[in-house]
Design a protein around this motif. Structure first.
Motif, PDB file in Angstrom:
ATOM      1  N   GLN A   9     -17.881 -78.906 -37.724  1.00  0.00           N
ATOM      2  CA  GLN A   9     -16.858 -79.963 -37.677  1.00  0.00           C
ATOM      3  C   GLN A   9     -15.785 -79.475 -37.533  1.00  0.00           C
ATOM      4  O   GLN A   9     -14.861 -79.769 -36.832  1.00  0.00           O
ATOM      5  CB  GLN A   9     -16.897 -81.087 -38.914  1.00  0.00           C
ATOM      6  N   LEU A  10     -15.217 -78.236 -39.237  1.00  0.00           N
ATOM      7  CA  LEU A  10     -14.109 -77.478 -38.195  1.00  0.00           C
ATOM      8  C   LEU A  10     -13.748 -77.490 -37.056  1.00  0.00           C
ATOM      9  O   LEU A  10     -12.675 -76.489 -36.700  1.00  0.00           O
ATOM     10  CB  LEU A  10     -13.582 -76.711 -39.491  1.00  0.00           C
ATOM     11  N   LEU A  11     -14.431 -76.584 -36.373  1.00  0.00           N
ATOM     12  CA  LEU A  11     -14.420 -76.136 -34.680  1.00  0.00           C
ATOM     13  C   LEU A  11     -14.506 -77.004 -34.439  1.00  0.00           C
ATOM     14  O   LEU A  11     -13.311 -76.723 -33.034  1.00  0.00           O
ATOM     15  CB  LEU A  11     -16.002 -74.923 -34.682  1.00  0.00           C
ATOM     16  N   LEU A  12     -15.321 -77.807 -34.066  1.00  0.00           N
ATOM     17  CA  LEU A  12     -15.093 -78.921 -33.356  1.00  0.00           C
ATOM     18  C   LEU A  12     -13.660 -80.050 -33.284  1.00  0.00           C
ATOM     19  O   LEU A  12     -12.582 -80.412 -32.388  1.00  0.00           O
ATOM     20  CB  LEU A  12     -16.536 -80.253 -32.834  1.00  0.00           C
ATOM     21  N   GLY A  13     -13.304 -80.166 -34.701  1.00  0.00           N
ATOM     22  CA  GLY A  13     -11.666 -80.658 -34.757  1.00  0.00           C
ATOM     23  C   GLY A  13     -10.462 -79.287 -34.704  1.00  0.00           C
ATOM     24  O   GLY A  13      -9.954 -80.224 -33.928  1.00  0.00           O
ATOM     25  N   GLY A  14     -11.217 -78.143 -34.487  1.00  0.00           N
ATOM     26  CA  GLY A  14     -10.246 -77.100 -34.045  1.00  0.00           C
ATOM     27  C   GLY A  14      -9.787 -77.637 -32.074  1.00  0.00           C
ATOM     28  O   GLY A  14      -9.112 -78.186 -32.351  1.00  0.00           O
ATOM     29  N   PHE A  15     -11.076 -77.824 -31.403  1.00  0.00           N
ATOM     30  CA  PHE A  15     -11.223 -78.357 -29.929  1.00  0.00           C
ATOM     31  C   PHE A  15     -10.800 -79.301 -29.926  1.00  0.00           C
ATOM     32  O   PHE A  15      -9.542 -79.349 -28.599  1.00  0.00           O
ATOM     33  CB  PHE A  15     -12.186 -77.734 -29.555  1.00  0.00           C
ATOM     34  N   HIS A  16     -10.933 -80.453 -30.274  1.00  0.00           N
ATOM     35  CA  HIS A  16     -10.125 -81.671 -30.518  1.00  0.00           C
ATOM     36  C   HIS A  16      -8.414 -81.598 -30.388  1.00  0.00           C
ATOM     37  O   HIS A  16      -7.307 -82.114 -29.905  1.00  0.00           O
ATOM     38  CB  HIS A  16     -10.378 -82.410 -30.839  1.00  0.00           C
ATOM     39  N   VAL A 113       0.421 -74.555 -29.153  1.00  0.00           N
ATOM     40  CA  VAL A 113      -0.097 -74.342 -30.389  1.00  0.00           C
ATOM     41  C   VAL A 113      -0.444 -73.133 -31.354  1.00  0.00           C
ATOM     42  O   VAL A 113      -0.263 -73.418 -32.459  1.00  0.00           O
ATOM     43  CB  VAL A 113      -1.351 -75.214 -29.766  1.00  0.00           C
ATOM     44  N   ARG A 114      -0.872 -72.291 -30.515  1.00  0.00           N
ATOM     45  CA  ARG A 114      -1.830 -71.271 -31.528  1.00  0.00           C
ATOM     46  C   ARG A 114      -0.301 -70.621 -32.490  1.00  0.00           C
ATOM     47  O   ARG A 114      -0.572 -69.904 -33.260  1.00  0.00           O
ATOM     48  CB  ARG A 114      -2.037 -70.636 -30.558  1.00  0.00           C
ATOM     49  N   ALA A 115       1.409 -70.429 -31.409  1.00  0.00           N
ATOM     50  CA  ALA A 115       1.775 -69.865 -31.825  1.00  0.00           C
ATOM     51  C   ALA A 115       1.887 -70.238 -32.905  1.00  0.00           C
ATOM     52  O   ALA A 115       2.214 -69.694 -33.911  1.00  0.00           O
ATOM     53  CB  ALA A 115       3.001 -69.741 -31.237  1.00  0.00           C
ATOM     54  N   ARG A 116       2.123 -71.818 -33.750  1.00  0.00           N
ATOM     55  CA  ARG A 116       2.399 -73.235 -34.528  1.00  0.00           C
ATOM     56  C   ARG A 116       1.290 -72.453 -35.375  1.00  0.00           C
ATOM     57  O   ARG A 116       1.623 -72.331 -36.702  1.00  0.00           O
ATOM     58  CB  ARG A 116       2.295 -74.384 -34.061  1.00  0.00           C
ATOM     59  N   TRP A 117      -0.113 -72.027 -34.770  1.00  0.00           N
ATOM     60  CA  TRP A 117      -0.931 -72.503 -35.900  1.00  0.00           C
ATOM     61  C   TRP A 117      -0.891 -70.397 -36.601  1.00  0.00           C
ATOM     62  O   TRP A 117      -1.336 -70.568 -37.868  1.00  0.00           O
ATOM     63  CB  TRP A 117      -2.054 -72.559 -35.378  1.00  0.00           C
ATOM     64  N   ALA A 118      -0.401 -69.582 -35.807  1.00  0.00           N
ATOM     65  CA  ALA A 118      -0.565 -69.166 -36.320  1.00  0.00           C
ATOM     66  C   ALA A 118       0.620 -68.516 -37.135  1.00  0.00           C
ATOM     67  O   ALA A 118       0.727 -67.989 -38.385  1.00  0.00           O
ATOM     68  CB  ALA A 118      -0.330 -67.614 -35.212  1.00  0.00           C
ATOM     69  N   ALA A 119       1.509 -69.193 -36.898  1.00  0.00           N
ATOM     70  CA  ALA A 119       3.193 -69.353 -38.230  1.00  0.00           C
ATOM     71  C   ALA A 119       2.039 -70.081 -39.800  1.00  0.00           C
ATOM     72  O   ALA A 119       3.584 -70.046 -40.434  1.00  0.00           O
ATOM     73  CB  ALA A 119       4.270 -69.935 -37.463  1.00  0.00           C
ATOM     74  N   GLU A 120       1.403 -71.172 -39.159  1.00  0.00           N
ATOM     75  CA  GLU A 120       1.068 -72.050 -40.511  1.00  0.00           C
ATOM     76  C   GLU A 120      -0.054 -70.941 -41.071  1.00  0.00           C
ATOM     77  O   GLU A 120       0.071 -71.038 -42.278  1.00  0.00           O
ATOM     78  CB  GLU A 120      -0.076 -73.249 -39.981  1.00  0.00           C
ATOM     79  N   VAL A 121      -0.804 -70.100 -41.074  1.00  0.00           N
ATOM     80  CA  VAL A 121      -1.718 -69.157 -41.652  1.00  0.00           C
ATOM     81  C   VAL A 121      -1.540 -68.472 -41.127  1.00  0.00           C
ATOM     82  O   VAL A 121      -2.371 -67.622 -41.741  1.00  0.00           O
ATOM     83  CB  VAL A 121      -3.423 -70.022 -40.797  1.00  0.00           C
ATOM     84  N   GLY A 122      -0.673 -67.504 -40.737  1.00  0.00           N
ATOM     85  CA  GLY A 122      -0.535 -65.630 -40.714  1.00  0.00           C
ATOM     86  C   GLY A 122      -1.673 -65.663 -39.023  1.00  0.00           C
ATOM     87  O   GLY A 122      -2.093 -66.322 -38.768  1.00  0.00           O
ATOM     88  N   ALA A 123      -0.797 -64.565 -38.429  1.00  0.00           N
ATOM     89  CA  ALA A 123      -0.646 -64.153 -37.725  1.00  0.00           C
ATOM     90  C   ALA A 123      -1.665 -63.138 -37.715  1.00  0.00           C
ATOM     91  O   ALA A 123      -2.707 -62.990 -36.710  1.00  0.00           O
ATOM     92  CB  ALA A 123       0.501 -63.366 -36.569  1.00  0.00           C
ATOM     93  N   ALA A 124      -2.358 -62.750 -38.528  1.00  0.00           N
ATOM     94  CA  ALA A 124      -2.765 -61.799 -38.661  1.00  0.00           C
ATOM     95  C   ALA A 124      -4.293 -62.713 -38.782  1.00  0.00           C
ATOM     96  O   ALA A 124      -5.613 -62.500 -38.554  1.00  0.00           O
ATOM     97  CB  ALA A 124      -2.808 -60.348 -40.148  1.00  0.00           C
TER      98      ALA A 124
END
Length: 158
Positions: A9-16, A113-124
């Motif tokens: 569900q999380l993977l599908l939610g991430g895609f959407h 979007v990916r860059a913002r997600w990296a900033a939220e959870v950490g790039a690594a």
């Protein structure tokens, strides 16, 4: 809910979540009406699927559904039909400059979007997640089944 179901569900939610945000960004930048299937359609055409039959095979849909999708992207100005130089009775699908612009802009928006997600959870952490998913799930062309959330494609209309 099981942990496995939650992961799915999380993977599908991430895609959407990503595609919804990119579609909104495209609309704000002069590309309203774009659906995920449109970008995949243009990429398939650029990769050689220049007829409705071939596009249908690449997307895993009927020739009729592919023809409707072609009509939709043609109305949006993303493709043109050109007469085949070898056979004047055939029409070949060609991606327009507007179509290439939309695909390039969509790719840039996915990166944002990916860059913002990296900033939220950490790039690594995001890099590790992407590396792990790459090991578990090989990249493959998306098909119509993958895009079943698109109600128009699922219904066979543009």
């Amino acid at each position: 809910m099981s942990r496995g179901a939650e992961l799915a569900q999380l993977l599908l939610g991430g895609f959407h979540a990503m595609t919804d945000e990119v579609i909104a960004g495209l609309a704000e930048r002069g590309h309203p009406g774009v659906r995920p299937v449109h970008e995949f359609t243009l990429r398939a055409i650029d990769a050689g699927a220049d007829t409705a039959s071939e596009l249908g095979r690449r997307l895993g849909v009927s020739k009729q559904a592919a023809a409707k999708t072609i009509a939709a992207v043609e109305r949006l100005g993303y493709v043109e039909l050109e007469t085949d130089a070898a056979d004047a009775r055939r029409k070949r699908i060609v991606v327009t400059a507007r179509g290439r612009e939309m695909v390039a802009l969509g790719s840039a928006l996915f990166d944002e979007v990916r860059a913002r997600w990296a900033a939220e959870v950490g790039a690594a952490e995001l890099d590790a997640l992407q590396t792990a998913l790459r090991a578990l799930v090989p990249l493959r062309p998306l098909t119509a089944d993958d895009l079943a959330r698109d109600p128009d494609l699922a219904a066979g209309s543009p």
